[in-house]
Design an enzyme around this catalytic site. Structure first.
Site, short mmCIF file in Angstrom:
data_model
loop_
_atom_site.label_atom_id
_atom_site.label_comp_id
_atom_site.label_asym_id
_atom_site.label_seq_id
_atom_site.Cartn_x
_atom_site.Cartn_y
_atom_site.Cartn_z
N ASP A 6 -28.58 -17.40 23.09
CA ASP A 6 -29.00 -18.79 23.30
C ASP A 6 -27.85 -19.54 23.98
O ASP A 6 -26.86 -19.86 23.33
CB ASP A 6 -29.36 -19.42 21.96
CG ASP A 6 -29.72 -20.90 22.09
OD1 ASP A 6 -30.10 -21.33 23.19
OD2 ASP A 6 -29.62 -21.61 21.08
N GLY A 8 -26.79 -22.88 25.37
CA GLY A 8 -27.18 -24.28 25.33
C GLY A 8 -26.32 -25.16 26.20
O GLY A 8 -25.48 -24.67 26.97
N THR A 10 -23.97 -27.32 25.23
CA THR A 10 -22.58 -27.45 24.78
C THR A 10 -22.04 -26.21 24.11
O THR A 10 -20.84 -26.11 23.90
CB THR A 10 -22.44 -28.64 23.80
OG1 THR A 10 -23.33 -28.44 22.70
CG2 THR A 10 -22.78 -29.95 24.49
N LYS A 13 -24.61 -19.16 21.50
CA LYS A 13 -24.64 -18.36 20.28
C LYS A 13 -25.42 -17.08 20.55
O LYS A 13 -26.38 -17.08 21.33
CB LYS A 13 -25.32 -19.12 19.13
CG LYS A 13 -24.58 -20.33 18.64
CD LYS A 13 -25.13 -20.82 17.30
CE LYS A 13 -26.59 -21.16 17.37
NZ LYS A 13 -27.11 -21.68 16.07
N GLY A 94 -38.01 -27.98 27.41
CA GLY A 94 -36.77 -27.32 27.03
C GLY A 94 -37.02 -26.01 26.29
O GLY A 94 -37.85 -25.96 25.38
N LYS A 95 -36.30 -24.96 26.67
CA LYS A 95 -36.49 -23.66 26.04
C LYS A 95 -36.12 -23.69 24.57
O LYS A 95 -36.75 -23.02 23.74
CB LYS A 95 -35.66 -22.62 26.80
CG LYS A 95 -36.10 -22.44 28.24
CD LYS A 95 -35.10 -21.61 29.03
CE LYS A 95 -35.47 -21.58 30.50
NZ LYS A 95 -34.46 -20.88 31.32
N ASP A 96 -35.10 -24.48 24.24
CA ASP A 96 -34.71 -24.59 22.83
C ASP A 96 -35.80 -25.28 22.02
O ASP A 96 -36.03 -24.95 20.85
CB ASP A 96 -33.38 -25.32 22.70
CG ASP A 96 -33.35 -26.66 23.44
OD1 ASP A 96 -34.26 -26.92 24.27
OD2 ASP A 96 -32.42 -27.44 23.20
#
Length: 243
Positions: A6, A8, A10, A13, A94-96
């Site tokens: 992942d 992101g 900022t 992970k 957003g993918k998240d």
């Protein structure tokens, strides 16, 4: 075994899953091809990987992932997911956000769920008990609010988040702390209340780097799950193996 990466805004992970259970989650400055060799040595049965990135990453990493795993999925708006996506502009979702929604529904199937991701931005996403992702809201995150007050005014200082529980401040720094931190708590509480008016038996899950900030600050009850995005990405990876 599955590898979930992942990337992101900022932080980055990666997590290793075995039969749906997370074994490790590691934050890194950047996920590099060199990490793959180490992970393969430690987990020889690691053979599937999914990558979600909100920004550009190196072609070398993509090639290394393709060459070292039997299954490689790069999450995008066309990737099949185990939810019906009702969002109109799927390409800009957003993918998240969609991964967190999948993760939440995997934890609580057949349930109305509001997912709050408190990170760079604060996002609110709704999944109903019919396994439909309905959409949500996007609001500035806590750090972004502090920076905005500093950058878009002539004299207000840049204040960092810290413990502050008073109703108002008696210095400019305290006034900013009270304004930003109380304000974001009021916003989140009121948003939860509004969603509860429309969706019965609503479960609320908070995830993201600032999730702990809301502990004991909200009137409404909620669950905290820090690996929600990773859980959702792993479920999407498994879902594509089922198809």
């Amino acid at each position: 075994m599955n590898l979930v990466i992942d990337i992101g805004n900022t932080r980055t992970k990666f997590s290793v899953f075995n039969h749906g259970e997370v074994l490790i989650t590691v934050p890194v400055e950047e996920f590099l091809p060199e990490h793959i060799e180490v992970l393969k040595d430690e987990h020889p049965s690691l053979d599937k990987v999914i990558l979600s990135s909100v920004k550009e990453y190196s072609p070398q990493l993509k090639k290394a992932l393709q060459n070292n795993f039997k299954t490689f999925i790069e999450l995008d708006y066309e990737t099949p997911i185990p939810l019906e996506n009702k969002y109109i502009s799927k390409k800009t979702l957003g993918k998240d956000r969609i991964a967190a929604a999948v993760g939440a529904y995997d934890l609580y199937p057949g349930t109305n769920i509001l997912i709050i991701d408190a990170g760079t931005a604060i996002t609110y996403d709704m999944v109903n008990d019919k396994s439909q992702y309905l959409g949500g809201n996007i609001s500035p995150g806590i750090t972004m609010r502090f920076k905005a007050l500093h950058q878009f005014t002539g004299k207000l200082p840049l204040v960092e988040q810290k413990q502050y529980s008073k109703l108002y401040g008696i210095t400019t720094e305290e006034a900013i702390l009270a304004g930003v931190q109380n304000g974001v708590s009021y916003e989140v509480d009121k948003t939860i209340e509004n969603f509860k008016e429309f969706y019965s038996n609503l479960k609320v899950i908070i995830t993201g780097g600032d999730a702990e900030f809301f502990d004991k600050k909200l009137k409404n009850s909620f669950f905290v799950h820090f690996n929600l995005v990773a859980l959702g990405l792993n479920r999407i990876l498994e879902h594509n193996g089922e198809n």
